[in-house]
Design an enzyme around this catalytic site. Structure first.
Site, PDB file in Angstrom:
ATOM      1  N   ALA A 259      -0.583  -2.133  -8.277  1.00 25.83           N
ATOM      2  CA  ALA A 259       0.583  -1.567  -7.578  1.00 25.83           C
ATOM      3  C   ALA A 259       0.535  -1.705  -6.056  1.00 25.83           C
ATOM      4  O   ALA A 259       1.419  -1.189  -5.371  1.00 25.83           O
ATOM      5  CB  ALA A 259       0.839  -0.110  -7.972  1.00 25.83           C
ATOM      6  N   ALA A 260      -0.459  -2.423  -5.523  1.00 24.30           N
ATOM      7  CA  ALA A 260      -0.471  -2.648  -4.061  1.00 24.30           C
ATOM      8  C   ALA A 260       0.762  -3.457  -3.664  1.00 24.30           C
ATOM      9  O   ALA A 260       1.441  -3.136  -2.671  1.00 24.30           O
ATOM     10  CB  ALA A 260      -1.745  -3.373  -3.631  1.00 24.30           C
ATOM     11  N   GLY A 261       1.062  -4.488  -4.438  1.00 25.16           N
ATOM     12  CA  GLY A 261       2.260  -5.292  -4.163  1.00 25.16           C
ATOM     13  C   GLY A 261       3.523  -4.450  -4.277  1.00 25.16           C
ATOM     14  O   GLY A 261       4.474  -4.633  -3.496  1.00 25.16           O
ATOM     15  N   ASP A 262       3.537  -3.522  -5.227  1.00 25.38           N
ATOM     16  CA  ASP A 262       4.721  -2.657  -5.391  1.00 25.38           C
ATOM     17  C   ASP A 262       4.869  -1.714  -4.189  1.00 25.38           C
ATOM     18  O   ASP A 262       5.977  -1.497  -3.686  1.00 25.38           O
ATOM     19  CB  ASP A 262       4.605  -1.841  -6.691  1.00 25.38           C
ATOM     20  CG  ASP A 262       4.622  -2.741  -7.921  1.00 25.38           C
ATOM     21  OD1 ASP A 262       5.248  -3.811  -7.858  1.00 25.38           O
ATOM     22  OD2 ASP A 262       4.005  -2.369  -8.934  1.00 25.38           O
TER      23      ASP A 262
HETATM   24  P1  ADP Z   1      -0.204  -8.626  -5.498  1.00 24.03           P
HETATM   25  O1  ADP Z   1      -1.127  -7.519  -5.912  1.00 24.03           O
HETATM   26  O2  ADP Z   1       1.225  -8.367  -5.807  1.00 24.03           O
HETATM   27  O3  ADP Z   1      -0.679  -9.985  -5.868  1.00 24.03           O
HETATM   28  P2  ADP Z   1      -1.409  -8.825  -2.860  1.00 24.03           P
HETATM   29  O4  ADP Z   1      -2.731  -8.996  -3.528  1.00 24.03           O
HETATM   30  O5  ADP Z   1      -0.986  -9.867  -1.897  1.00 24.03           O
HETATM   31  O6  ADP Z   1      -0.211  -8.610  -3.899  1.00 24.03           O
HETATM   32  O7  ADP Z   1      -1.450  -7.406  -2.143  1.00 24.03           O
HETATM   33  C1  ADP Z   1      -0.269  -6.816  -1.630  1.00 24.03           C
HETATM   34  C2  ADP Z   1      -0.564  -6.171  -0.297  1.00 24.03           C
HETATM   35  O8  ADP Z   1      -1.558  -5.156  -0.492  1.00 24.03           O
HETATM   36  C3  ADP Z   1      -1.144  -7.093   0.759  1.00 24.03           C
HETATM   37  O9  ADP Z   1      -0.124  -7.777   1.467  1.00 24.03           O
HETATM   38  C4  ADP Z   1      -1.896  -6.101   1.650  1.00 24.03           C
HETATM   39  O10 ADP Z   1      -0.980  -5.476   2.541  1.00 24.03           O
HETATM   40  C5  ADP Z   1      -2.385  -5.054   0.654  1.00 24.03           C
HETATM   41  N1  ADP Z   1      -3.772  -5.292   0.218  1.00 24.03           N
HETATM   42  C6  ADP Z   1      -4.182  -5.879  -0.941  1.00 24.03           C
HETATM   43  N2  ADP Z   1      -5.519  -5.924  -1.019  1.00 24.03           N
HETATM   44  C7  ADP Z   1      -5.983  -5.331   0.122  1.00 24.03           C
HETATM   45  C8  ADP Z   1      -7.282  -5.041   0.650  1.00 24.03           C
HETATM   46  N3  ADP Z   1      -8.408  -5.377  -0.013  1.00 24.03           N
HETATM   47  N4  ADP Z   1      -7.359  -4.423   1.852  1.00 24.03           N
HETATM   48  C9  ADP Z   1      -6.254  -4.071   2.547  1.00 24.03           C
HETATM   49  N5  ADP Z   1      -4.992  -4.314   2.096  1.00 24.03           N
HETATM   50  C10 ADP Z   1      -4.855  -4.925   0.910  1.00 24.03           C
END
Ligand code: ADP
Length: 318
Positions: A259-262
């Site tokens: 859910a980071a992307g969400d």
């Molecule tokens: P998805 O999970 O949808 O593939 P990402 O992996 O690109 O998307 O992560 C979405 C956002 O979450 C990133 O643009 C960043 O802002 C944040 N993020 C993800 N992983 C980390 C991390 N290890 N440390 C800090 N921010 C993170």
């Protein structure tokens, strides 16, 4: 030069956000190792966690302070009721959330091994029965929203109908990755792919790594006014016309990227409808998404506005 995050403007007015998308109940089981084909492995106690990209983004937007409505479909079963309760508990307007008597609710079966690697089976159930007519019936919700936030876990013709009905800013998160019709891309204001979704939309097999490759692929996608590529621990990259702005990630101890992307897509949208620039909105979104990686699960990990405001001050940029 990398863009520095601007603090949240606490007095900025909020626009309303409409989210059209999926709701799934995540059933999560930890195992010592993944089973081989045909094998049974005994896992720990299961957890039931509300998820689905659409519902996650709606809950995230509501926690970040925007009046938020969700257009989706669940079953009339227990998971459907639990998913509806979870949305309501966070203040999401569920007037346009339908309960389908003929389909089970969407479920994600998530198996997490001790090494952190997971396998996921999604059964879309009622999500795949969200039709253009349901979006048309929710016309008021879409017409009144300052922004539409949509992903690809519901049928593509439904996504197209939502985008066509939107009156405000359209933010499209092309996840899971799929090709998009030209008219949908043309009506998209901000496209928010991750690296692999960007590669698919740009028609290449290899995920981009270097910034120049990301920019080159983003420039191949015609239609959206801007593209914001999420780059995991590398933050995000805003490509708006000729201007390219890297936005550094916030430095956190990440434990679960679910859910980071969400969180990112919702936070970006919430700040855009409050009048922020795209680069300020992306910096805020990096912070919200970083916080989501510090907690387990989908909806339980999504931060509130107060948490993001505090983190904007305290968390270092990478
Ligand atoms: P998805 O999970 O949808 O593939 P990402 O992996 O690109 O998307 O992560 C979405 C956002 O979450 C990133 O643009 C960043 O802002 C944040 N993020 C993800 N992983 C980390 C991390 N290890 N440390 C800090 N921010 C993170």
């Amino acid at each position: 030069m990398a863009h520095q995050a601007a603090p949240d403007d606490r007095d900025a007015p909020f626009g309303a956000v409409a989210v059209v998308g999926s709701a799934n109940l995540d059933i999560v089981v930890g195992v010592p190792r993944h089973p081989r084909l045909g094998e049974t492995v005994i896992g720990g106690d299961h957890a039931q966690v509300p998820g689905g990209k659409g519902a996650n983004q709606a809950v995230a937007a509501a926690r970040l302070g925007a009046p938020t409505a969700f257009v989706g479909r669940v079953g009339t079963d227990d998971p459907g009721q639990a998913l509806t309760r979870a949305l309501t508990a966070d203040g999401v307007d569920v007037t346009a959330l339908g309960a389908d008597p003929d389909a089970p609710s969407g479920i994600a079966l998530i198996v997490v091994a001790e090494d952190g690697e997971n396998t996921i089976v999604v059964s879309p159930g009622a999500n795949s029965r969200l039709e253009p007519r349901h979006v048309e019936a929710a016309g008021v919700v879409l017409a009144e929203a300052t922004a539409l936030l949509v992903q690809l876990e519901v049928p593509l013709d439904t996504v197209a109908a939502a985008v066509a009905a939107a009156r405000g800013t359209v933010v499209l998160n092309p996840a899971p990755a799929a090709d998009l019709p030209a008219e949908v891309l043309a009506r998209t204001d901000v496209l928010v792919p991750n690296r692999s979704e960007l590669a698919l939309l740009a028609g290449v097999e290899q995920e981009p790594t270097a910034t120049e490759e990301v920019v080159a692929l983003a420039r191949r996608i015609e239609g959206p006014r801007a593209i914001v590529v999420t780059l995991g621990a590398d933050g995000s990259l805003v490509v708006e016309g000729e201007t390219v702005t890297p936005i550094p990630a916030r430095s956190v101890d990440a434990v679960d990227a679910t859910a980071a992307g969400d969180a990112f897509c919702a936070a970006l949208t919430v700040r855009l409808v409050a009048g922020a620039s795209l680069t300020d909105a992306a910096a805020y979104a990096n912070t919200a998404a970083a916080l989501a990686t510090t907690r387990h699960g989908a909806q339980p990990s999504l931060p509130t506005r107060d948490e993001v405001v505090a983190a904007l001050v305290h968390l270092e940029e990478t």
